[in-house]
Design a protein around this motif. Structure first.
Motif, PDB file in Angstrom:
ATOM      1  N   HIS A 110       0.821  -1.222   0.000  1.00  0.00           N
ATOM      2  CA  HIS A 110       0.000   0.000   0.000  1.00  0.00           C
ATOM      3  C   HIS A 110       0.851   1.267   0.000  1.00  0.00           C
ATOM      4  N   TYR A 111       2.003   1.216   0.687  1.00  0.00           N
ATOM      5  CA  TYR A 111       2.823   2.435   0.716  1.00  0.00           C
ATOM      6  C   TYR A 111       3.331   2.795  -0.672  1.00  0.00           C
ATOM      7  N   TYR A 112       3.467   1.768  -1.501  1.00  0.00           N
ATOM      8  CA  TYR A 112       3.920   2.027  -2.871  1.00  0.00           C
ATOM      9  C   TYR A 112       2.818   2.738  -3.658  1.00  0.00           C
ATOM     10  N   LYS A 113       1.581   2.322  -3.417  1.00  0.00           N
ATOM     11  CA  LYS A 113       0.445   2.973  -4.082  1.00  0.00           C
ATOM     12  C   LYS A 113       0.285   4.402  -3.608  1.00  0.00           C
ATOM     13  N   GLU A 114       0.481   4.585  -2.307  1.00  0.00           N
ATOM     14  CA  GLU A 114       0.406   5.950  -1.771  1.00  0.00           C
ATOM     15  C   GLU A 114       1.460   6.830  -2.412  1.00  0.00           C
ATOM     16  N   MET A 115       2.630   6.241  -2.611  1.00  0.00           N
ATOM     17  CA  MET A 115       3.713   6.983  -3.246  1.00  0.00           C
ATOM     18  C   MET A 115       3.336   7.375  -4.673  1.00  0.00           C
ATOM     19  N   GLN A 116       2.671   6.466  -5.385  1.00  0.00           N
ATOM     20  CA  GLN A 116       2.245   6.768  -6.752  1.00  0.00           C
ATOM     21  C   GLN A 116       1.305   7.966  -6.781  1.00  0.00           C
ATOM     22  N   GLU A 117       0.363   7.957  -5.840  1.00  0.00           N
ATOM     23  CA  GLU A 117      -0.595   9.066  -5.761  1.00  0.00           C
ATOM     24  C   GLU A 117       0.116  10.374  -5.460  1.00  0.00           C
ATOM     25  N   ARG A 118       1.067  10.297  -4.549  1.00  0.00           N
ATOM     26  CA  ARG A 118       1.808  11.481  -4.168  1.00  0.00           C
ATOM     27  C   ARG A 118       2.610  12.024  -5.350  1.00  0.00           C
ATOM     28  N   LEU A 119       3.197  11.114  -6.087  1.00  0.00           N
ATOM     29  CA  LEU A 119       3.990  11.521  -7.255  1.00  0.00           C
ATOM     30  C   LEU A 119       3.123  12.242  -8.288  1.00  0.00           C
ATOM     31  N   THR A 120       1.945  11.684  -8.535  1.00  0.00           N
ATOM     32  CA  THR A 120       1.033  12.317  -9.489  1.00  0.00           C
ATOM     33  C   THR A 120       0.678  13.720  -9.038  1.00  0.00           C
ATOM     34  N   LYS A 121       0.383  13.852  -7.730  1.00  0.00           N
ATOM     35  CA  LYS A 121       0.014  15.152  -7.172  1.00  0.00           C
ATOM     36  C   LYS A 121       1.146  16.164  -7.331  1.00  0.00           C
ATOM     37  N   GLU A 122       2.353  15.746  -6.955  1.00  0.00           N
ATOM     38  CA  GLU A 122       3.497  16.659  -7.003  1.00  0.00           C
ATOM     39  C   GLU A 122       3.861  17.011  -8.452  1.00  0.00           C
ATOM     40  N   ARG A 123       3.644  16.057  -9.337  1.00  0.00           N
ATOM     41  CA  ARG A 123       3.939  16.292 -10.752  1.00  0.00           C
ATOM     42  C   ARG A 123       3.003  17.367 -11.305  1.00  0.00           C
ATOM     43  N   LYS A 124       1.721  17.255 -10.923  1.00  0.00           N
ATOM     44  CA  LYS A 124       0.720  18.240 -11.373  1.00  0.00           C
ATOM     45  C   LYS A 124       1.047  19.623 -10.832  1.00  0.00           C
ATOM     46  N   LYS A 125       1.469  19.647  -9.573  1.00  0.00           N
ATOM     47  CA  LYS A 125       1.843  20.898  -8.933  1.00  0.00           C
ATOM     48  C   LYS A 125       2.943  21.591  -9.741  1.00  0.00           C
ATOM     49  N   MET A 126       3.914  20.801 -10.152  1.00  0.00           N
ATOM     50  CA  MET A 126       5.042  21.366 -10.883  1.00  0.00           C
ATOM     51  C   MET A 126       4.603  21.937 -12.224  1.00  0.00           C
ATOM     52  N   GLN A 127       3.645  21.239 -12.848  1.00  0.00           N
ATOM     53  CA  GLN A 127       3.172  21.696 -14.153  1.00  0.00           C
ATOM     54  C   GLN A 127       2.503  23.061 -14.089  1.00  0.00           C
ATOM     55  N   ARG A 128       1.949  23.366 -12.911  1.00  0.00           N
ATOM     56  CA  ARG A 128       1.281  24.657 -12.763  1.00  0.00           C
ATOM     57  C   ARG A 128       2.255  25.792 -12.455  1.00  0.00           C
ATOM     58  N   MET A 129       3.513  25.447 -12.158  1.00  0.00           N
ATOM     59  CA  MET A 129       4.473  26.482 -11.758  1.00  0.00           C
ATOM     60  C   MET A 129       5.133  27.131 -12.966  1.00  0.00           C
ATOM     61  N   VAL A 130       5.724  28.306 -12.705  1.00  0.00           N
ATOM     62  CA  VAL A 130       6.416  29.023 -13.780  1.00  0.00           C
ATOM     63  C   VAL A 130       7.747  28.333 -14.041  1.00  0.00           C
ATOM     64  N   LYS A 131       7.924  27.928 -15.264  1.00  0.00           N
ATOM     65  CA  LYS A 131       9.154  27.202 -15.618  1.00  0.00           C
ATOM     66  C   LYS A 131      10.375  28.078 -15.383  1.00  0.00           C
ATOM     67  N   GLY A 132      11.408  27.502 -14.749  1.00  0.00           N
ATOM     68  CA  GLY A 132      12.643  28.248 -14.550  1.00  0.00           C
ATOM     69  C   GLY A 132      12.658  29.061 -13.269  1.00  0.00           C
ATOM     70  N   GLY A 133      11.488  29.212 -12.641  1.00  0.00           N
ATOM     71  CA  GLY A 133      11.412  29.986 -11.401  1.00  0.00           C
ATOM     72  C   GLY A 133      12.021  29.241 -10.221  1.00  0.00           C
ATOM     73  N   LYS A 134      12.119  29.957  -9.099  1.00  0.00           N
ATOM     74  CA  LYS A 134      12.746  29.393  -7.911  1.00  0.00           C
ATOM     75  C   LYS A 134      11.925  28.212  -7.375  1.00  0.00           C
ATOM     76  N   ASN A 135      10.594  28.431  -7.327  1.00  0.00           N
ATOM     77  CA  ASN A 135       9.723  27.371  -6.818  1.00  0.00           C
ATOM     78  C   ASN A 135       9.715  26.147  -7.720  1.00  0.00           C
ATOM     79  N   TYR A 136       9.797  26.425  -9.008  1.00  0.00           N
ATOM     80  CA  TYR A 136       9.832  25.342  -9.990  1.00  0.00           C
ATOM     81  C   TYR A 136      11.055  24.469  -9.745  1.00  0.00           C
TER      82      TYR A 136
END
Ligand SMILES: [Zn+2]
Length: 358
Positions: free
Chosen positions: A196-222
């Motif tokens: 289950h922890y592996y599945k949780e990790m998958q969900e987390r990865l998807t979430k964090e990946r989406k977050k990154m897509q919304r950020m300004v490319k090249g910025g500090k937060n990105y």
């Protein structure tokens, strides 16, 4: 039957240890070349290595403190007619190696999974990325220095294998079918889900990946987010690796024969969406691990041809249906009316088919 294998690891000797190892390389080269010269001059054609070494040590006292086993091996190697013509090259930065034995008085040992005890050199840091087989005994070790300046140790181990019976116990045979939703399903209906922890990790990865897509490319937060994702990927990879190691060791211990399909994982992953690929990837790693672990234990993996219709054949009566959609997880055999679980039925067929070929 005795099995002999080599396992190679990166080692990181400290400065003092490097000096000692380099000295041994030099002495081994010296003894090797000196021996060849002597043979050319008609000396030592049949001498015992121990006596020859004793003589050299009398003549060149600096050899007295050098690892004797390594020097003996140098003489053995030079005595071998194949090596007789090749002199050791003297280039300092080229590939260098020596071999030393595991002797009671100067043992070779793995300590705490992060150090290797090498005679005369001491406890050297080792990247112990995979353990030596449980029942194995260390015979000797070859220490190598590559042109890029990295050091490696190749540990030679051996172990005894009881001969596996030609017709193994039915309980020690398993058929497994690849499953893109579970990792695999076996012929008894067990499903090997990732934890289950592996599945949780998958969900987390998807979430964090989406977050990154919304950020300004090249910025500090990105940039920060990218670092975060990279470390998560790394952790995910380790989790997967650990779990698959455990799973494959368990299977290899428990079964003498494993039956599976000879799958082309690359072509399979093209059918699935991107998200499922990690699973296909996991199965490929699973298969490779299983293969070497079974081999190490003197056991067998039997493969059924990838065109064998393992899913479409009813394991009860042998009837083959024409069409079976991937979405149909359960189906009824039109001939004998058995209700079949798609994956379990396939696993049973794979096992049957493999044993037929045996
Ligand atoms: Zn049937």
């Amino acid at each position: 039957m005795e099995i002999i294998r080599q396992y190679k690891y990166l080692i990181k000797p400290n400065l003092t240890q490097k000096q000692i190892i380099n000295d041994i390389f030099g002495s081994v080269r010296f003894v090797h070349n000196r021996f060849l010269d002597d043979v050319k001059a008609g000396k030592f054609m049949k001498g015992k290595a121990v006596l020859i070494l004793e003589e050299y040590r009398e003549e060149y006292p600096f050899l007295k403190t050098v690892d004797g086993s390594a020097l003996m091996n140098a003489i053995f190697q030079a005595q071998d007619s194949h090596n007789r013509l090749s002199r050791y090259k003297s280039k300092r930065d080229s590939y260098a190696s020596y071999t030393t034995g595991n002797l009671p008085r100067s043992p070779i040992k793995i300590l705490n999974r992060d150090r290797v005890l090498i005679p005369k050199v001491g406890k050297v840091e080792i990247v112990y990325h995979r353990p030596l087989p449980k029942e194995s005994v260390i015979r000797k070790a070859t220490i190598m220095r590559y042109p890029d300046g990295k050091y490696y140790v190749s540990i030679c181990v051996s172990w005894d294998l009881p001969d596996t019976p030609i017709f193994p116990d039915q309980n020690r045979i398993i058929g497994i079918d690849y499953s893109s939703t579970h990792l695999f399903v076996d012929d008894k209906g067990n499903k090997a889900d990732m934890p289950h922890y592996y599945k949780e990790m998958q969900e987390r990865l998807t979430k964090e990946r989406k977050k990154m897509q919304r950020m300004v490319k090249g910025g500090k937060n990105y940039y920060k987010q990218r670092m975060k994702l990279a470390s998560l990927y790394h952790r995910e990879k380790n989790q997967r690796q650990d779990y698959l190691h455990k799973l494959t060791s368990q299977l290899a211990d428990q079964y003498d024969v494993i039956c599976m399909e000879d799958l082309d994982m690359q072509s399979i992953s093209q059918f699935h969406s991107l998200g499922k690929r990690t699973y296909d990837n996991a199965f490929g790693i699973f298969q490779r691990m299983l293969e070497y672990k079974m081999k190490e234990r003197g056991k067998k993996i039997l493969y059924v041809d990838r065109y064998y219709p393992s899913s479409k054949t009813c394991h009860v009566c042998g009837y083959v249906v024409k069409d079976l959609q991937l979405s149909e997880r359960e189906w009824e055999c039109p001939m004998c009316h058995s209700i079949l679980d798609r994956d379990v039925n396939a696993a049973i067929n794979i096992k049957k088919q493999c044993l037929k070929n045996l």
